[in-house]
Motif scaffolding. Structure first.
Motif, PDB file in Angstrom:
ATOM      1  N   LEU A 123      -9.948  13.200  -1.286  1.00 48.57           N
ATOM      2  CA  LEU A 123      -9.022  12.523  -2.211  1.00 48.57           C
ATOM      3  C   LEU A 123      -8.779  11.078  -1.782  1.00 48.57           C
ATOM      4  O   LEU A 123      -8.718  10.174  -2.613  1.00 48.57           O
ATOM      5  N   ARG A 180       3.519   7.280   9.568  1.00 50.32           N
ATOM      6  CA  ARG A 180       3.102   8.006   8.378  1.00 50.32           C
ATOM      7  C   ARG A 180       3.697   7.370   7.111  1.00 50.32           C
ATOM      8  O   ARG A 180       3.036   7.287   6.081  1.00 50.32           O
ATOM      9  N   TYR A 208      -0.821   3.989   0.406  1.00 46.15           N
ATOM     10  CA  TYR A 208      -1.488   4.762  -0.660  1.00 46.15           C
ATOM     11  C   TYR A 208      -0.805   4.516  -2.014  1.00 46.15           C
ATOM     12  O   TYR A 208      -1.467   4.346  -3.037  1.00 46.15           O
ATOM     13  N   TYR A 209       0.521   4.521  -2.000  1.00 46.41           N
ATOM     14  CA  TYR A 209       1.236   4.308  -3.267  1.00 46.41           C
ATOM     15  C   TYR A 209       1.015   2.883  -3.789  1.00 46.41           C
ATOM     16  O   TYR A 209       0.924   2.676  -4.989  1.00 46.41           O
ATOM     17  N   ILE A 235      -2.186   2.973  -5.559  1.00 44.93           N
ATOM     18  CA  ILE A 235      -2.053   3.627  -6.867  1.00 44.93           C
ATOM     19  C   ILE A 235      -1.449   2.665  -7.886  1.00 44.93           C
ATOM     20  O   ILE A 235      -1.934   2.549  -9.020  1.00 44.93           O
ATOM     21  N   ILE A 236      -0.411   1.970  -7.457  1.00 46.98           N
ATOM     22  CA  ILE A 236       0.247   1.036  -8.386  1.00 46.98           C
ATOM     23  C   ILE A 236      -0.704  -0.094  -8.774  1.00 46.98           C
ATOM     24  O   ILE A 236      -0.827  -0.445  -9.947  1.00 46.98           O
ATOM     25  N   PHE A 259      -3.188   1.153 -11.201  1.00 46.90           N
ATOM     26  CA  PHE A 259      -2.567   1.292 -12.530  1.00 46.90           C
ATOM     27  C   PHE A 259      -2.445  -0.069 -13.227  1.00 46.90           C
ATOM     28  O   PHE A 259      -2.740  -0.202 -14.407  1.00 46.90           O
ATOM     29  N   LEU A 260      -2.037  -1.065 -12.453  1.00 49.06           N
ATOM     30  CA  LEU A 260      -1.822  -2.378 -13.059  1.00 49.06           C
ATOM     31  C   LEU A 260      -3.120  -3.097 -13.426  1.00 49.06           C
ATOM     32  O   LEU A 260      -3.125  -3.996 -14.241  1.00 49.06           O
ATOM     33  N   PHE A 261      -4.213  -2.662 -12.815  1.00 50.34           N
ATOM     34  CA  PHE A 261      -5.477  -3.372 -13.077  1.00 50.34           C
ATOM     35  C   PHE A 261      -6.506  -2.545 -13.847  1.00 50.34           C
ATOM     36  O   PHE A 261      -7.650  -2.955 -13.940  1.00 50.34           O
TER      37      PHE A 261
END
Lengths: 317, 483
Positions: free
Chosen positions: B196, B454, B461-462, B465-466, B469-471
């Motif tokens: 993943l 951690r 990682y987040y 993800i953001i 999403f934005l691109f």
């Protein structure tokens, strides 16, 4: 496996929430703080696509602000109208460009086609309603999802830079210097070549024009549909019968100012659909005169048709 | 169905759930499911070419069996060449026929003979170069006795068509993948999480870096005559990052997806832009193809254990064939030829194996010498990429001519907003830093040892993800799908 599923689902849910927050919070801020202001003295606004964008040189029409934007379908104009009218109470009159190609199916492409949607949607997404989102998602779900990302990014940049000012970014007079070589004007219109695959109409565009009109009415504004000059050989003139029928069927309650045949020479057109700066000067000067003569005075005291004819005869002389 | 599409996400979840929860009792059921899913995945591109894939699979399956059962060498050789001829024949017809026909017509026109070549109006079946090479590796391995012929058609078919690698590789070897297909697979938590993570990094590379760079590279290459030398250099740099992030991003996603199903695919990229010479670059770029050519072409030709001229010939052959594999265009052939020229000095001077380890291993920064070596290698790669990207050889030469002009030292100028351009440049710089930090791993964010807590890793990682999403708005086709 259980551990994997729990961790992955938790991670994914948290990611979704974060993404949702990134999409919604800046969107809300843009919706809340956006500025769509025009000059205090300007009481007339015109919305439309590139025809009106190139036709109305608003420096020559002191009371008018041209808010037209090229390749803008009524779907996006509607979002813009809501903001401008709510933030500019001095506006009394709204002119909406209504010309032959605005009933054509290519308006659907201008609404949910990827290239157009990716340009327009980020600009106006914050002001849309659920039904607007639904419409785009229904017709182009794949690219709608992509455009949500683009819109979120655009809103985030606006929010981070505290730049909520839309004024000057949503359209305006566009000056075209040159002219394409055009064939000689044939007043009889015999050389008009109909565009390919244009046998149907864009019902969505027509519905959204109705929405704009209804919204303006709810804000107690005088609304006029207006058709800017088009070259006699302009291809979309071929749908004139359909255009007239739609206008009479759906917009018979709205005054229609038709300057389709406004006399202009070839070198006053940039191309068949657009005026260049020479044409814009001539036409805008004329429109300013007519406004001063009470063309937009409510309620009309004379027959609109005869008014137009009279003015056109005057300018021909 | 692109890996970075919503549809593929749904497909993957469904196949994953069926694989581990419904068909998990028997290996054959799992393989059958994966085979059916792979065929469905391929049919989503163009169902008509599914028949070509099935035919190619059947051909290699039967020729493999026939070779294995052949009683004499002559018969064995016959089946091998039958398979090679038909496989390459299909590739030739679909991929190269038009190129040869139009090139012949052009040559004839030069000598005054005017031919109107008969060209085929067919689209290139997606992934044909990849699955043809899978099949070829299998039949050659069976012929050489490196592997037994596979009797189970489902297993063999899965080896050829396993959906993560079907359309753009990595080009697997029968000796590596077939044993995995036949072995019982148990769910491995660490490997699945690792998969993943690799998918996430691949998606970031593709959706954020490659697709943003593509816009600028396309703009500059399409209007190269109007730009200054410095802008043209910038265009080539954008393309270099586009193609790397596009292809390695795809490969990362493929490897990550395979890990979810318990498979370990061949590594395809190993931080090639940190190479100190061209030989190292080619050990780190498209590794599965480079090693394929090395094992099935270069070594059979004699490799580097021959005389000087044969070494030169062998090197030229594999690079030109490699260029031609990418596409039926002279630009690819010149790209291959240039790479051969760049690598030849190190082969002739026997310095081609000087840099086997990653640069600055165990150190935070490279030495000035290593840094200069990396820069020089990158310039060579960049120069060759111009031919790879250009639409024609003429355009490539004009592009290069445009670079070496007075305007080379001017400030690059583009008809886009400065902020947008800055945004992409910042993204590339951030990407290079992350790749540098993770260069000792299989992929850049495998371990994230530089983020000790951690919480920081989760935040990283987040953030990815953001940013994805934005691109994601500029979804573009993977470059290597056309090959």
């Amino acid at each position: 496996m259980h551990r994997f599923l729990v961790k992955t689902v938790t991670f994914a849910l948290a990611g979704c929430l974060l993404v949702l927050a990134i999409a919604l919070i800046p969107g809300y801020m843009v919706s809340r703080f956006s500025k769509f202001t025009i000059k205090k003295d300007n009481t007339i606004v015109i919305f439309g696509h590139s025809h009106s964008e190139c036709a109305y040189d608003d420096t020559l029409i002191p009371k008018l602000t041209n808010l037209s934007h090229s390749a803008e379908s009524y779907f996006y104009t509607f979002q813009k109208v809501k903001k401008y009218l709510s933030q500019n109470p001095q506006v009394t009159t709204v002119l909406i460009e209504f010309s032959n190609n605005q009933i054509a199916p290519k308006m659907d492409e201008w609404t949910w086609g990827y290239t157009y949607m990716s340009n327009m949607f980020p600009q106006y997404a914050s002001f849309m309603g659920v039904s607007d989102f639904k419409l785009l998602a229904q017709h182009n779900s794949k690219y709608f999802m992509n455009c949500i990302g683009i819109a979120a990014r655009s809103n985030l940049i606006k929010a981070l830079s505290f730049n909520y000012n839309y004024t000057g970014k949503t359209g305006g007079y566009f000056k075209i210097e040159g002219t394409k070589p055009l064939p000689s004007i044939n007043p009889a219109g015999q050389n008009i070549k109909a565009p390919a695959n244009e046998s149907t109409i864009s019902t969505t565009n027509i519905q959204y024009l109705r929405k704009i009109i209804d919204y303006c009415a709810s804000m107690h504004k005088n609304v006029f549909l207006i058709r800017s000059p088009q070259h006699p050989l302009y291809e979309y003139r071929s749908n004139e019968a359909e255009f007239s029928s739609i206008r009479q069927r759906y917009f018979s309650d709205i005054k229609f100012l038709d300057f389709n045949n406004f006399p202009l020479k070839n070198d006053e057109f940039a191309d068949f659909g657009h005026l260049n700066y020479k044409g814009a000067i001539k036409y805008s000067t004329y429109i300013n005169q007519q406004i001063n003569n009470g063309m937009l005075a409510p309620p009309p005291t004379h027959s609109l048709k005869s008014f137009e004819n009279k003015q056109l005869i005057t300018i021909n002389h | 169905m692109l890996f970075n599409s919503f549809g593929f996400g749904i497909f993957l979840i469904v196949v994953f759930a069926l694989y581990w929860f419904v068909f998990n009792r028997k290996l054959q059921q799992q393989n059958l499911l994966l085979m059916a899913a792979s065929y469905f995945f391929y049919a989503c591109w163009d169902w008509r070419f599914l028949f070509l894939l099935i035919f190619s699979t059947l051909l290699d399956y039967f020729t493999g069996l026939k070779m294995y059962q052949a009683k004499n060498q002559k018969l064995k050789t016959f089946w091998l060449w039958l398979s090679i001829t038909i496989n390459l024949g299909f590739l030739g017809v679909f991929k190269y026929y038009n190129f040869f026909a139009s090139s012949l017509a052009a040559v004839c026109a030069d000598i005054g003979i005017h031919l109107s070549p008969f060209t085929l109006n067919v689209i290139l079946p997606v992934g044909i170069s990849f699955y043809t090479f899978h099949g070829l590796s299998y039949v050659i391995d069976v012929y050489k006795g490196r592997i037994k012929a596979e009797r189970n058609f489902i297993d063999y078919s899965l080896f050829v068509s396993f959906f993560p690698l079907l359309v753009a590789g990595p080009i697997e070897r029968s000796t590596h993948l077939l044993p995995q297909v036949k072995a019982t697979r148990k769910f491995n938590y660490q490997e699945a999480i690792n998969g993943l993570r690799q998918m996430l990094w691949g998606l970031f590379k593709k959706a954020v870096i490659a697709d943003q760079c593509a816009d600028y590279a396309n703009l500059i290459f399409a209007n190269s005559a109007h730009y200054t030398g410095s802008t043209l250099v910038l265009g080539a740099i954008f393309f270099a990052f586009q193609i790397y992030c596009d292809f390695s991003g795809y490969s990362d996603m493929a490897l990550g997806i395979a890990k979810l199903f318990g498979f370990d695919l061949l590594r395809n990229f190993a931080f090639p832009y940190f190479s100190r010479d061209m030989a190292e670059f080619w050990r780190r770029w498209h590794i599965s193809l480079s090693s394929w050519f090395r094992d099935y072409l270069y070594i059979p030709l004699g490799g580097s254990k021959t005389g000087t001229w044969l070494k030169v010939r062998n090197t030229l052959v594999i690079f030109i064939v490699s260029g031609f594999w990418h596409g039926a265009n002279w630009t690819f052939i010149i790209w291959g030829f240039l790479n051969a020229l760049f690598i030849l000095p190190s082969i002739l001077l026997k310095t081609n194996r000087n840099h086997l380890e990653i640069v600055a291993k165990g150190n935070a920064l490279p030495t000035p010498r290593e840094f200069m070596q990396m820069v020089f290698t990158f310039i060579q790669v960049l120069f060759a990429w111009i031919f790879f990207r250009a639409d024609s050889v003429t355009q490539a030469f004009k592009y290069i001519g445009g670079i070496f002009s007075k305007s080379l030292f001017s400030v690059p100028q583009l008809d886009v907003g400065k902020e947008q351009l800055l945004e992409v440049i910042l993204l590339i710089i951030t990407f290079i830093i992350v790749e540098w930090q993770g260069r000792e791993n299989q992929y850049a964010i495998e371990k994230l040892t530089w983020l000790r807590r951690r919480g920081y890793r989760l935040a990283f990682y987040y953030t990815l993800i953001i940013v994805i999403f934005l691109f994601t708005g500029k979804e573009q086709q993977f470059i290597y799908f056309q090959f």
